[in-house]
Design a protein around this motif. Structure first.
Motif, mmCIF file in Angstrom:
data_model
loop_
_atom_site.group_PDB
_atom_site.id
_atom_site.type_symbol
_atom_site.label_atom_id
_atom_site.label_comp_id
_atom_site.label_asym_id
_atom_site.label_seq_id
_atom_site.Cartn_x
_atom_site.Cartn_y
_atom_site.Cartn_z
ATOM 1 N N SER A 73 0.912 -1.348 -0.088
ATOM 2 C CA SER A 73 0.164 -0.158 -0.044
ATOM 3 C C SER A 73 0.865 1.159 -0.028
ATOM 4 O O SER A 73 0.486 2.284 -0.176
ATOM 5 C CB SER A 73 -0.956 -0.010 1.158
ATOM 6 N N HIS A 74 2.299 1.132 0.230
ATOM 7 C CA HIS A 74 3.293 2.178 0.347
ATOM 8 C C HIS A 74 3.894 2.382 -0.850
ATOM 9 O O HIS A 74 4.358 3.421 -1.544
ATOM 10 C CB HIS A 74 4.034 2.057 1.463
ATOM 11 N N SER A 75 4.110 0.950 -1.707
ATOM 12 C CA SER A 75 4.848 1.464 -3.058
ATOM 13 C C SER A 75 4.758 -0.049 -3.754
ATOM 14 O O SER A 75 4.412 -1.157 -2.968
ATOM 15 C CB SER A 75 6.251 1.654 -2.646
ATOM 16 N N GLU A 76 5.129 0.018 -4.959
ATOM 17 C CA GLU A 76 5.243 -1.071 -5.784
ATOM 18 C C GLU A 76 6.576 -1.900 -5.501
ATOM 19 O O GLU A 76 7.378 -1.076 -5.482
ATOM 20 C CB GLU A 76 4.982 -0.835 -7.251
ATOM 21 N N LEU A 77 6.319 -3.213 -5.295
ATOM 22 C CA LEU A 77 7.618 -3.843 -4.905
ATOM 23 C C LEU A 77 7.698 -5.457 -5.811
ATOM 24 O O LEU A 77 6.689 -5.908 -5.820
ATOM 25 C CB LEU A 77 7.601 -4.089 -3.598
ATOM 26 N N PRO A 78 8.883 -5.768 -6.014
ATOM 27 C CA PRO A 78 9.289 -7.041 -6.598
ATOM 28 C C PRO A 78 8.985 -8.198 -5.630
ATOM 29 O O PRO A 78 9.127 -7.993 -4.367
ATOM 30 C CB PRO A 78 10.825 -7.012 -7.114
ATOM 31 N N VAL A 79 8.686 -9.507 -5.909
ATOM 32 C CA VAL A 79 8.536 -10.308 -5.139
ATOM 33 C C VAL A 79 9.754 -10.703 -4.187
ATOM 34 O O VAL A 79 9.828 -10.865 -3.076
ATOM 35 C CB VAL A 79 8.113 -11.718 -6.098
ATOM 36 N N GLY A 80 10.741 -10.564 -4.746
ATOM 37 C CA GLY A 80 12.044 -10.933 -4.153
ATOM 38 C C GLY A 80 12.401 -9.901 -2.861
ATOM 39 O O GLY A 80 12.829 -10.215 -1.811
ATOM 40 N N TYR A 118 4.345 -6.135 -7.649
ATOM 41 C CA TYR A 118 3.108 -6.202 -7.124
ATOM 42 C C TYR A 118 2.677 -4.756 -6.545
ATOM 43 O O TYR A 118 3.739 -3.860 -6.327
ATOM 44 C CB TYR A 118 3.085 -7.138 -6.155
ATOM 45 N N ARG A 119 1.407 -4.613 -6.582
ATOM 46 C CA ARG A 119 0.864 -3.175 -5.897
ATOM 47 C C ARG A 119 -0.404 -3.395 -5.541
ATOM 48 O O ARG A 119 -1.122 -4.624 -5.939
ATOM 49 C CB ARG A 119 1.165 -2.061 -6.607
ATOM 50 N N THR A 120 -1.117 -2.774 -4.679
ATOM 51 C CA THR A 120 -2.337 -2.901 -4.210
ATOM 52 C C THR A 120 -3.296 -2.587 -5.400
ATOM 53 O O THR A 120 -2.951 -1.624 -6.363
ATOM 54 C CB THR A 120 -2.772 -2.148 -3.231
ATOM 55 N N ALA A 121 -4.337 -3.037 -5.572
ATOM 56 C CA ALA A 121 -5.451 -2.872 -6.392
ATOM 57 C C ALA A 121 -6.104 -1.599 -6.375
ATOM 58 O O ALA A 121 -6.455 -1.081 -7.482
ATOM 59 C CB ALA A 121 -6.124 -3.821 -6.651
ATOM 60 N N GLY A 122 -5.814 -0.677 -5.343
ATOM 61 C CA GLY A 122 -6.476 0.447 -5.410
ATOM 62 C C GLY A 122 -6.515 1.031 -3.962
ATOM 63 O O GLY A 122 -6.004 0.412 -3.023
ATOM 64 N N PRO A 123 -6.822 2.204 -3.724
ATOM 65 C CA PRO A 123 -6.557 3.033 -2.203
ATOM 66 C C PRO A 123 -7.481 2.226 -1.259
ATOM 67 O O PRO A 123 -7.466 2.395 -0.245
ATOM 68 C CB PRO A 123 -7.007 4.374 -2.786
ATOM 69 N N HIS A 124 -8.559 1.453 -1.775
ATOM 70 C CA HIS A 124 -9.651 0.943 -1.093
ATOM 71 C C HIS A 124 -8.903 -0.331 -0.077
ATOM 72 O O HIS A 124 -9.057 -0.301 1.028
ATOM 73 C CB HIS A 124 -10.995 0.289 -2.020
ATOM 74 N N ALA A 151 -0.218 -5.949 18.065
ATOM 75 C CA ALA A 151 0.425 -7.131 17.022
ATOM 76 C C ALA A 151 0.552 -6.119 15.719
ATOM 77 O O ALA A 151 1.513 -6.785 14.941
ATOM 78 C CB ALA A 151 -0.669 -7.901 17.078
ATOM 79 N N VAL A 152 -0.275 -5.481 15.459
ATOM 80 C CA VAL A 152 -0.189 -4.749 13.989
ATOM 81 C C VAL A 152 1.266 -3.850 14.161
ATOM 82 O O VAL A 152 1.995 -3.958 13.183
ATOM 83 C CB VAL A 152 -1.472 -3.727 13.992
ATOM 84 N N ALA A 153 1.376 -3.199 15.106
ATOM 85 C CA ALA A 153 2.710 -2.442 15.480
ATOM 86 C C ALA A 153 3.889 -3.211 15.269
ATOM 87 O O ALA A 153 4.626 -2.794 14.559
ATOM 88 C CB ALA A 153 2.718 -1.609 16.757
ATOM 89 N N ARG A 154 3.944 -4.450 15.859
ATOM 90 C CA ARG A 154 5.051 -5.469 15.789
ATOM 91 C C ARG A 154 5.115 -5.889 14.361
ATOM 92 O O ARG A 154 6.295 -6.264 13.814
ATOM 93 C CB ARG A 154 4.895 -6.471 16.517
ATOM 94 N N THR A 155 4.258 -6.431 13.499
ATOM 95 C CA THR A 155 4.087 -6.930 12.369
ATOM 96 C C THR A 155 4.131 -5.920 10.880
ATOM 97 O O THR A 155 4.665 -6.470 10.083
ATOM 98 C CB THR A 155 3.047 -7.758 12.138
ATOM 99 N N ALA A 156 3.536 -4.997 11.157
ATOM 100 C CA ALA A 156 3.675 -3.953 10.103
ATOM 101 C C ALA A 156 5.151 -3.483 9.610
ATOM 102 O O ALA A 156 5.831 -3.268 10.636
ATOM 103 C CB ALA A 156 2.878 -2.424 10.475
ATOM 104 N N PRO A 157 5.569 -3.385 8.501
ATOM 105 C CA PRO A 157 6.789 -3.093 8.371
ATOM 106 C C PRO A 157 7.276 -1.750 8.675
ATOM 107 O O PRO A 157 6.192 -0.887 8.662
ATOM 108 C CB PRO A 157 6.779 -2.868 6.508
ATOM 109 N N VAL A 158 8.231 -1.503 9.056
ATOM 110 C CA VAL A 158 8.758 0.060 9.593
ATOM 111 C C VAL A 158 9.029 0.576 8.266
ATOM 112 O O VAL A 158 10.064 0.215 7.695
ATOM 113 C CB VAL A 158 9.864 -0.177 10.634
ATOM 114 N N ARG A 159 8.579 1.894 8.124
ATOM 115 C CA ARG A 159 8.884 2.676 6.973
ATOM 116 C C ARG A 159 9.231 3.927 7.547
ATOM 117 O O ARG A 159 8.678 4.593 8.462
ATOM 118 C CB ARG A 159 7.727 2.671 6.032
#
Length: 137
Positions: A36-43, A80-86, A116-124
């Motif tokens: 949801s923050h950026s498009e990223l490759p699988v690797g 990959y990227r999210t399908a939209g802002p929804h 749990a969300v705070a621990r598992t969400a990527p730190v950006r």
């Protein structure tokens, strides 16, 4: 009567449940959050998750089937990227619901779901505005 007051048909309920099931996995939630923050490759996603590329690819396939992510190929890489802002809205609403105290229960300092969300969400490294529900009148 507004859309909120209308009863769901069986097919609509099945689609909604399938979508929620797709998100109801910590790894898939984290993948969606990152995407949801950026498009990223699988690797890159696999490295971020600390998982094998094959495992991440399987999670992404489930998210793609649910219509939550889209992909594009560039040479040998798939991005990959999210399908939209929804999708971001869905993740934020889930985090808000997890942090909300149960009806009649005293408000905890920090709910287990929010922790749990705070621990598992990527730190950006970015300044994100706090999630807010839209005001309806």
């Amino acid at each position: 009567m507004g859309a909120q007051g209308e009863a769901w048909d069986a097919a609509g309920a099945e689609r909604a449940v399938a979508l929620l099931k797709a998100v109801a996995d910590p790894t898939r939630y984290r993948l969606l959050w990152a995407l949801s923050h950026s498009e990223l490759p699988v690797g890159g996603l696999a490295e971020m998750m600390g998982a094998h590329v094959a495992a991440v690819s399987q999670h992404l396939a489930k998210l793609r089937t649910a219509g939550l992510v889209v992909s594009r190929r560039e040479g040998t890489r798939i991005y990959y990227r999210t399908a939209g802002p929804h999708v971001r809205g869905l993740l934020e609403e889930a985090a808000l619901a997890a942090a909300a105290p149960a009806a009649g229960a005293p408000a905890p300092q920090e709910s287990a779901g929010a922790a749990a969300v705070a621990r598992t969400a990527p730190v950006r490294a970015h300044a994100a505005a706090p999630a807010r529900r839209p005001v309806t009148e």
